[in-house]
Design a protein around this motif. Sequence first.
Motif, PDB file in Angstrom:
ATOM      1  N   ASP A 154     111.950  76.217 -13.162  1.00 47.70           N
ATOM      2  CA  ASP A 154     112.638  77.717 -13.425  1.00 47.70           C
ATOM      3  C   ASP A 154     113.923  77.770 -13.733  1.00 47.70           C
ATOM      4  O   ASP A 154     114.320  78.452 -14.641  1.00 47.70           O
ATOM      5  N   SER A 155     114.672  76.671 -13.542  1.00 49.46           N
ATOM      6  CA  SER A 155     116.092  76.783 -14.017  1.00 49.46           C
ATOM      7  C   SER A 155     116.018  76.325 -15.568  1.00 49.46           C
ATOM      8  O   SER A 155     117.105  76.670 -16.338  1.00 49.46           O
ATOM      9  N   ALA A 156     115.396  75.133 -15.805  1.00 47.28           N
ATOM     10  CA  ALA A 156     115.144  74.744 -17.164  1.00 47.28           C
ATOM     11  C   ALA A 156     114.758  75.770 -18.162  1.00 47.28           C
ATOM     12  O   ALA A 156     115.089  75.998 -19.028  1.00 47.28           O
ATOM     13  N   ARG A 157     113.789  76.566 -17.749  1.00 44.32           N
ATOM     14  CA  ARG A 157     113.317  77.791 -18.419  1.00 44.32           C
ATOM     15  C   ARG A 157     114.543  78.900 -18.525  1.00 44.32           C
ATOM     16  O   ARG A 157     114.589  79.381 -19.749  1.00 44.32           O
ATOM     17  N   THR A 158     115.229  79.240 -17.513  1.00 47.76           N
ATOM     18  CA  THR A 158     115.972  80.124 -17.666  1.00 47.76           C
ATOM     19  C   THR A 158     117.248  79.731 -18.590  1.00 47.76           C
ATOM     20  O   THR A 158     118.036  80.452 -19.201  1.00 47.76           O
ATOM     21  N   ALA A 159     117.415  78.449 -18.572  1.00 47.73           N
ATOM     22  CA  ALA A 159     118.529  77.859 -19.451  1.00 47.73           C
ATOM     23  C   ALA A 159     118.162  77.657 -20.686  1.00 47.73           C
ATOM     24  O   ALA A 159     119.286  77.177 -21.640  1.00 47.73           O
ATOM     25  N   GLY A 160     117.009  77.734 -21.114  1.00 49.59           N
ATOM     26  CA  GLY A 160     116.686  77.847 -22.689  1.00 49.59           C
ATOM     27  C   GLY A 160     115.838  76.717 -23.043  1.00 49.59           C
ATOM     28  O   GLY A 160     115.435  76.605 -24.306  1.00 49.59           O
ATOM     29  N   ALA A 161     115.214  75.996 -22.072  1.00 53.64           N
ATOM     30  CA  ALA A 161     114.043  74.751 -22.381  1.00 53.64           C
ATOM     31  C   ALA A 161     112.874  75.560 -22.797  1.00 53.64           C
ATOM     32  O   ALA A 161     112.156  76.370 -22.117  1.00 53.64           O
ATOM     33  N   GLY A 162     112.176  75.019 -23.904  1.00 57.44           N
ATOM     34  CA  GLY A 162     110.925  75.384 -24.282  1.00 57.44           C
ATOM     35  C   GLY A 162     109.767  74.748 -23.654  1.00 57.44           C
ATOM     36  O   GLY A 162     108.741  75.193 -23.693  1.00 57.44           O
ATOM     37  N   TYR A 163     110.040  73.528 -23.175  1.00 60.79           N
ATOM     38  CA  TYR A 163     109.334  72.872 -22.203  1.00 60.79           C
ATOM     39  C   TYR A 163     110.140  71.836 -21.447  1.00 60.79           C
ATOM     40  O   TYR A 163     111.180  71.596 -21.639  1.00 60.79           O
ATOM     41  N   ALA A 164     109.443  71.586 -20.201  1.00 60.09           N
ATOM     42  CA  ALA A 164     110.252  70.975 -19.261  1.00 60.09           C
ATOM     43  C   ALA A 164     108.950  70.222 -18.178  1.00 60.09           C
ATOM     44  O   ALA A 164     107.975  70.733 -18.217  1.00 60.09           O
ATOM     45  N   ASP A 165     109.499  69.026 -17.722  1.00 63.32           N
ATOM     46  CA  ASP A 165     108.671  68.405 -16.962  1.00 63.32           C
ATOM     47  C   ASP A 165     109.610  67.548 -15.601  1.00 63.32           C
ATOM     48  O   ASP A 165     110.703  67.380 -16.144  1.00 63.32           O
ATOM     49  N   LEU A 166     109.116  67.395 -14.617  1.00 60.28           N
ATOM     50  CA  LEU A 166     109.740  66.686 -13.570  1.00 60.28           C
ATOM     51  C   LEU A 166     108.894  65.581 -12.857  1.00 60.28           C
ATOM     52  O   LEU A 166     107.766  65.712 -12.877  1.00 60.28           O
ATOM     53  N   VAL A 216     114.375  65.019 -14.694  1.00 57.12           N
ATOM     54  CA  VAL A 216     114.011  66.165 -15.307  1.00 57.12           C
ATOM     55  C   VAL A 216     114.023  66.102 -16.761  1.00 57.12           C
ATOM     56  O   VAL A 216     115.205  65.494 -17.386  1.00 57.12           O
ATOM     57  N   ARG A 217     112.852  66.225 -17.585  1.00 55.08           N
ATOM     58  CA  ARG A 217     113.180  66.067 -19.115  1.00 55.08           C
ATOM     59  C   ARG A 217     112.708  67.532 -19.574  1.00 55.08           C
ATOM     60  O   ARG A 217     111.989  68.100 -19.243  1.00 55.08           O
ATOM     61  N   VAL A 218     113.562  67.731 -20.727  1.00 59.40           N
ATOM     62  CA  VAL A 218     113.315  69.123 -21.268  1.00 59.40           C
ATOM     63  C   VAL A 218     113.492  69.134 -22.678  1.00 59.40           C
ATOM     64  O   VAL A 218     113.811  67.849 -23.536  1.00 59.40           O
ATOM     65  N   ASN A 271     114.387  73.486 -28.600  1.00 62.08           N
ATOM     66  CA  ASN A 271     114.616  73.493 -30.033  1.00 62.08           C
ATOM     67  C   ASN A 271     114.155  72.154 -30.703  1.00 62.08           C
ATOM     68  O   ASN A 271     114.983  71.729 -31.722  1.00 62.08           O
ATOM     69  N   GLY A 272     113.251  71.542 -30.396  1.00 61.76           N
ATOM     70  CA  GLY A 272     112.647  70.257 -30.760  1.00 61.76           C
ATOM     71  C   GLY A 272     113.646  68.913 -30.381  1.00 61.76           C
ATOM     72  O   GLY A 272     113.359  68.009 -30.947  1.00 61.76           O
ATOM     73  N   VAL A 273     114.314  69.003 -29.448  1.00 61.54           N
ATOM     74  CA  VAL A 273     115.431  68.008 -28.968  1.00 61.54           C
ATOM     75  C   VAL A 273     115.207  67.669 -27.604  1.00 61.54           C
ATOM     76  O   VAL A 273     115.503  68.634 -26.836  1.00 61.54           O
ATOM     77  N   TRP A 274     115.022  66.486 -27.188  1.00 61.39           N
ATOM     78  CA  TRP A 274     115.029  66.030 -25.673  1.00 61.39           C
ATOM     79  C   TRP A 274     116.243  65.782 -25.230  1.00 61.39           C
ATOM     80  O   TRP A 274     117.261  65.634 -25.841  1.00 61.39           O
ATOM     81  N   GLY A 275     116.303  66.385 -23.801  1.00 66.14           N
ATOM     82  CA  GLY A 275     117.340  66.140 -23.013  1.00 66.14           C
ATOM     83  C   GLY A 275     116.801  65.719 -21.749  1.00 66.14           C
ATOM     84  O   GLY A 275     115.669  66.004 -21.223  1.00 66.14           O
ATOM     85  N   PHE A 276     117.433  65.095 -20.880  1.00 65.23           N
ATOM     86  CA  PHE A 276     117.285  64.465 -19.759  1.00 65.23           C
ATOM     87  C   PHE A 276     118.384  64.273 -18.802  1.00 65.23           C
ATOM     88  O   PHE A 276     119.597  64.001 -19.111  1.00 65.23           O
ATOM     89  N   SER A 277     118.170  64.479 -17.554  1.00 63.19           N
ATOM     90  CA  SER A 277     118.717  64.074 -16.356  1.00 63.19           C
ATOM     91  C   SER A 277     118.155  63.870 -14.758  1.00 63.19           C
ATOM     92  O   SER A 277     117.021  64.082 -15.078  1.00 63.19           O
ATOM     93  N   SER A 325     104.881  70.089 -14.676  1.00 66.63           N
ATOM     94  CA  SER A 325     105.328  70.345 -16.037  1.00 66.63           C
ATOM     95  C   SER A 325     105.201  71.910 -16.256  1.00 66.63           C
ATOM     96  O   SER A 325     104.544  72.715 -15.470  1.00 66.63           O
ATOM     97  N   SER A 326     106.103  72.522 -17.154  1.00 67.55           N
ATOM     98  CA  SER A 326     106.174  74.106 -17.500  1.00 67.55           C
ATOM     99  C   SER A 326     104.769  74.389 -18.006  1.00 67.55           C
ATOM    100  O   SER A 326     104.593  75.854 -18.020  1.00 67.55           O
ATOM    101  N   ARG A 327     104.024  73.521 -18.281  1.00 70.07           N
ATOM    102  CA  ARG A 327     102.610  74.074 -18.692  1.00 70.07           C
ATOM    103  C   ARG A 327     101.830  74.185 -17.527  1.00 70.07           C
ATOM    104  O   ARG A 327     100.239  74.486 -17.702  1.00 70.07           O
TER     105      ARG A 327
END
Length: 522
Positions: free
Chosen positions: A47-59, A89-91, A94-100, A194-196
Motif C-alpha cells: 500500500d505504501s509503495a503504491r501511494t508513493a508512486g510505484a507502478g509495481y512492488a513486491d515484498l 521491498v522492491r519497487v 517509471n521503469g527503474v528499480w528501487g530496493f530497501s 506482489s502488487s499484482r
Amino acid sequence: MSISRRKFLQSLAAGLLGGGSPLAAASSDDPSSRREEAARLAEAALDSARTAGAGYADLRVLFTESELLSAREERIENVEVSTSSGLGVRVLVNGVWGFSSTSVLDPAHASACARNAVEVAKANRVLATQLVELESIEAKTDRWRVPTEQDPFAIPLDRKAEQLLKINAEARAAGAPFCRSFFLFVRQEKFFASSRGSFLEQLFFRTYPHLTVTATDPKTGRFASRSSLLPPRAAGFEYVLSHDWKLEARQAAEDARRKLQAKPVTAGKKDLVIHPTNLWLTLHETIGHSTELDRAFGYEAGFAGTTFVKPSDRGRLRFASEIVTVMADRDQPGGLATAAYDDDGMPARFARFPIISRGRFENFQMAIGQSRWIGLPHSNACSFAEGHAYFPIQRMPNISLQPSERDVSLEELIAGVEDGIYIVGDGSWSIDQQRKNFQFGGQLFYEIRKGKLGEMLRDVAYQGTTVPFWNACDGLGGAKEYWLGGTLSCGKGQPVQSAPVSHGVVPARFRGIHVLNTGRGA
C-alpha cells in the motif's frame, strides 16, 4: 576452541546448551502465525509503495536458520547456530528499480521500507541506461515445501555430534591419521507478495554432510587428502542417515594412502572419461555461468565477469557435440534450486527449458524484466536473492546434462579409450572472466590403457576452451549413471550473493584434451 567428545556430551546432558539446538524451538513456530505476520507486512508495504508512486512492488519476508557442527578426529571442534529474519521491498517506478530492506518486522517499518525503495528508484533514474519492462505474471496464492522426512533442527545436537564422531572413527580405523567432518543444515521460510496479487509461501531445507581424510608419508613428508563425494542436497536429516558412511570413510582413507604412491602424470593430449563428481563443476562454470543473460549484456562485468556467448548466438551457436543436451529446471527432486516459484514469483514450469539442445545453444537464463532485451515475452524463473537484504538477481536454476538415449555404462565409455585418464571428484579450478578458457583439477585420477583402468596418477589438471571442449564430447552415460551434484555457495553480484544450485550429470568421454602435470618438478 575445541572441546573433547566426553565434555561436549556431558555439557549437553547437563543442559548447558538448553537441552538441544536452540533452533528446534524456532523451527516449531506456528506456521499460521508467521503467515499472518507476513500478510500484514505485505499489506503495509505494498500500500505504501503504491501511494508513493510505484507502478509495481513486491515484498520478501525471510526467516532463516542455520546450524554447523564440525569435528576433527575424536573431538567436536565447532558448533555454530544462527537465526535471521527480515524483509526486503522492491519497487519499479517509471521503469527503474528501487530496493530497501529492514530486519525489523512490523508494519510501520515495512511501510517506511517501501517509501525508501521508491525514493531509491527515483534517485536511480538519472543513472538508468535501459528502462525495465515487466512481463505479465499470473497472480498466485500458494504454499510449497521441500519434501523431508526428518527436520534436521528437531534432531538433538548430541545425536548429530555422535554421528560425526562415528564417521571420524571409521576413517581412523581404516588408517587415516587425520579426519575432519561437518554437518551443515539450513532451514529457510520465505514469503513473497506482489502488487499484482500474489502471496506465496515456501519452506526450504538444505543439508550438507562432508568428510575429508588425510594420509601422510613420514619418510617423504608428503601428504594427500580425499574428501567425501556426497554433495549438498535439498533434504532433511534422512539424507545423512541414508548414506553408507562406514564405506565412504574407509574408501576415502584407502584412496588417500594410494595417492601418496601414485605416479606423476605425463602431460599431453589425452582422452578423458570424467565422472559426474568432477564434471558437475565443469558444467557449472563453463555452461551454467556462460549462459546467463545479464552477463551477456555486461551487467556482471565489474565482479562476476561477462561471457563469450552473445545474444545473437541463440539458436545458432554450435556449443557442443550433437549428443549434448543441457536442461534447466526447478522441479528436480533433491535439487538445491528446486522450488515452486523463483524470487520474482515466476512459477517453476517456466524454468524447464533447454539451454543446449543436441549441441546447439538455445536459451539464456533470465530474471524478470530481462526477456524484453532479446525480444521474448517472458523470463524463465531464474531469479534468486540470498537473503532479505539482497536485491533478487538472475541466478541459475538446476542445470543438468541429459543422459544418453542408450543404456551406456561407465565401463563402456572407458572401454572406448586407448590412452587416457579417468577423473573422479572435484578439485581446484580456474576460468577466465568470459567463461572461455579454463583449467580443472580433481581428487582421483587413473590411467586408461587399451580400454582398462590402470594405475593411479597424481598432479593432473585438464585445460581447454569451452566450445571446443564440449564439441570434443563423443560419449555419455545412460540414465542409470545419472548423479546429482551441486553447491550451496555459487557467488555472484555486488554485494556478492551466494546461491544454492544442483547439476545432474552422467559420465562423459572427451577426445584429445590437453592434460597438465601440476607437480612442482613438472
